[in-house]
Enzyme design. Sequence first.
Site, PDB file in Angstrom:
ATOM      1  N   ASN A  10       0.873  -1.177   0.000  1.00 50.81           N
ATOM      2  CA  ASN A  10       0.000   0.000   0.000  1.00 50.81           C
ATOM      3  C   ASN A  10       0.912   1.229   0.000  1.00 50.81           C
ATOM      4  O   ASN A  10       1.494   1.575   1.014  1.00 50.81           O
ATOM      5  CB  ASN A  10      -0.876  -0.043   1.263  1.00 50.81           C
ATOM      6  CG  ASN A  10      -1.694   1.218   1.454  1.00 50.81           C
ATOM      7  OD1 ASN A  10      -1.751   2.075   0.567  1.00 50.81           O
ATOM      8  ND2 ASN A  10      -2.326   1.332   2.616  1.00 50.81           N
ATOM      9  N   LYS A  12       0.162   4.246  -0.305  1.00 51.62           N
ATOM     10  CA  LYS A  12      -0.488   5.444   0.268  1.00 51.62           C
ATOM     11  C   LYS A  12      -0.263   6.653  -0.641  1.00 51.62           C
ATOM     12  O   LYS A  12      -0.167   6.480  -1.857  1.00 51.62           O
ATOM     13  CB  LYS A  12       0.009   5.670   1.705  1.00 51.62           C
ATOM     14  CG  LYS A  12      -0.153   4.392   2.550  1.00 51.62           C
ATOM     15  CD  LYS A  12       0.000   4.606   4.016  1.00 51.62           C
ATOM     16  CE  LYS A  12      -0.184   3.279   4.742  1.00 51.62           C
ATOM     17  NZ  LYS A  12      -0.066   3.376   6.178  1.00 51.62           N
ATOM     18  N   HIS A  96      -9.430   1.112   5.094  1.00 46.55           N
ATOM     19  CA  HIS A  96      -8.145   1.296   5.767  1.00 46.55           C
ATOM     20  C   HIS A  96      -8.332   2.210   6.971  1.00 46.55           C
ATOM     21  O   HIS A  96      -9.154   3.132   6.938  1.00 46.55           O
ATOM     22  CB  HIS A  96      -7.131   1.892   4.787  1.00 46.55           C
ATOM     23  CG  HIS A  96      -5.741   1.881   5.346  1.00 46.55           C
ATOM     24  ND1 HIS A  96      -5.301   2.842   6.224  1.00 46.55           N
ATOM     25  CD2 HIS A  96      -4.726   1.009   5.198  1.00 46.55           C
ATOM     26  CE1 HIS A  96      -4.057   2.557   6.573  1.00 46.55           C
ATOM     27  NE2 HIS A  96      -3.685   1.446   5.966  1.00 46.55           N
ATOM     28  N   GLU A  98      -6.707   4.616   8.053  1.00 43.53           N
ATOM     29  CA  GLU A  98      -6.547   6.051   7.782  1.00 43.53           C
ATOM     30  C   GLU A  98      -7.830   6.630   7.208  1.00 43.53           C
ATOM     31  O   GLU A  98      -8.170   7.787   7.459  1.00 43.53           O
ATOM     32  CB  GLU A  98      -5.343   6.269   6.847  1.00 43.53           C
ATOM     33  CG  GLU A  98      -4.034   6.105   7.617  1.00 43.53           C
ATOM     34  CD  GLU A  98      -2.898   5.494   6.830  1.00 43.53           C
ATOM     35  OE1 GLU A  98      -2.926   5.521   5.590  1.00 43.53           O
ATOM     36  OE2 GLU A  98      -1.962   4.971   7.478  1.00 43.53           O
ATOM     37  N   GLU A 168      -5.284  -5.026  10.788  1.00 47.29           N
ATOM     38  CA  GLU A 168      -4.260  -4.000  10.955  1.00 47.29           C
ATOM     39  C   GLU A 168      -4.533  -3.217  12.238  1.00 47.29           C
ATOM     40  O   GLU A 168      -5.310  -2.250  12.222  1.00 47.29           O
ATOM     41  CB  GLU A 168      -4.276  -3.036   9.767  1.00 47.29           C
ATOM     42  CG  GLU A 168      -3.991  -3.696   8.436  1.00 47.29           C
ATOM     43  CD  GLU A 168      -3.426  -2.695   7.428  1.00 47.29           C
ATOM     44  OE1 GLU A 168      -2.313  -2.933   6.954  1.00 47.29           O
ATOM     45  OE2 GLU A 168      -4.087  -1.684   7.158  1.00 47.29           O
ATOM     46  N   GLY A 174       2.431   2.268  10.721  1.00 42.93           N
ATOM     47  CA  GLY A 174       3.365   3.372  10.541  1.00 42.93           C
ATOM     48  C   GLY A 174       4.096   3.776  11.812  1.00 42.93           C
ATOM     49  O   GLY A 174       4.710   4.837  11.872  1.00 42.93           O
ATOM     50  N   SER A 214       3.478  -2.068  10.323  1.00 50.39           N
ATOM     51  CA  SER A 214       4.927  -2.093  10.562  1.00 50.39           C
ATOM     52  C   SER A 214       5.601  -3.415  10.176  1.00 50.39           C
ATOM     53  O   SER A 214       6.545  -3.849  10.826  1.00 50.39           O
ATOM     54  CB  SER A 214       5.240  -1.722  12.015  1.00 50.39           C
ATOM     55  OG  SER A 214       4.818  -0.393  12.282  1.00 50.39           O
TER      56      SER A 214
HETATM   57  P1  PGA Z   1       2.864   0.314   7.638  1.00 51.42           P
HETATM   58  O1  PGA Z   1       1.391   0.500   7.023  1.00 51.42           O
HETATM   59  O2  PGA Z   1       3.404  -0.975   7.054  1.00 51.42           O
HETATM   60  O3  PGA Z   1       3.632   1.515   7.181  1.00 51.42           O
HETATM   61  O4  PGA Z   1       2.717   0.229   9.111  1.00 51.42           O
HETATM   62  C1  PGA Z   1       0.546  -0.591   6.858  1.00 51.42           C
HETATM   63  C2  PGA Z   1      -0.763  -0.152   6.266  1.00 51.42           C
HETATM   64  O5  PGA Z   1      -1.194   0.963   6.562  1.00 51.42           O
HETATM   65  O6  PGA Z   1      -1.392  -0.906   5.506  1.00 51.42           O
END
Ligand code: PGA
Length: 253
Positions: A10, A12, A96, A98, A168, A174, A214
């Site tokens: 992803n 983003k 997601h 976010e 997640e 992140g 992560s």
């Molecule tokens: P990250 O993000 O690997 O940077 O923690 C994962 C995601 O948001 O799908």
Amino acid sequence: MPRQKLVAGNWKMNTTLAEAKTLAGAVVAGVGTDDRVAVAVCPPFPWLLPVADVLKGSPVALGAQNVSAEKKGAFTGEVSPAMLLECGCRYVIIGHSERRHILGESDAAINHKVHSALDEGLHVILCIGETLTERERNLTERIVQRQVLAACTGLTDHHWARLTLAYEPVWAIGTGKVATPDQAQEAHAAIRATLRHFRGSAIADALPILYGGSVTADNAAGLLHLPDVDGVLVGGASLKADSFLGIVQAAKK
Ligand code: PGA
């Protein structure tokens, strides 16, 4: 039938067009013709077509990071499921954290999107996961159960065949704070048990459940060998070809 592992990146809201094409090219070269593990990259909307071009002829699939629940019409700024398919997308990420927490997407809106995307023929990667406060209050199971059931209300067996879940935990996204293998396995097993209860064993056993938050080339192996972890959704580490390909490699073992 054993569930095939999926490693999805992803990206983003990252990469310039040039970076996106270079990154996609490096993933294509690294994956070659090996399709033991399903691999997908999810670039920002404007890079879908140019990245689709780079992926042509490769087993690496294209995915989008969001989609409208509407088919067409006066929805300024939205992108329909049919448009994603026409761009060459196989997958779309829906719900997601976010989008849930920064952009305010509700369970009902996510359910609507899941239906529209699946009806159109896309494969959906549906994200669920608890916040840190929810985990500290021992609410993890209840939250992910609510999210899965709400997002999947009304799906037919035919729909389920193209659905993948991504657990997640919001506190792991992140942050560099990856869930321990025990935490991941416990959550994944609870999600599968919920589905077994509500939808039966055939759907629960066939459904791929990815872990996200992560994931790196260093910690991926410890997660990918867990019995209920069927792949990973990768944010930060998917922006560097070496680390992403290291995760793909870990999924093959
Ligand atoms: P990250 O993000 O690997 O940077 O923690 C994962 C995601 O948001 O799908």
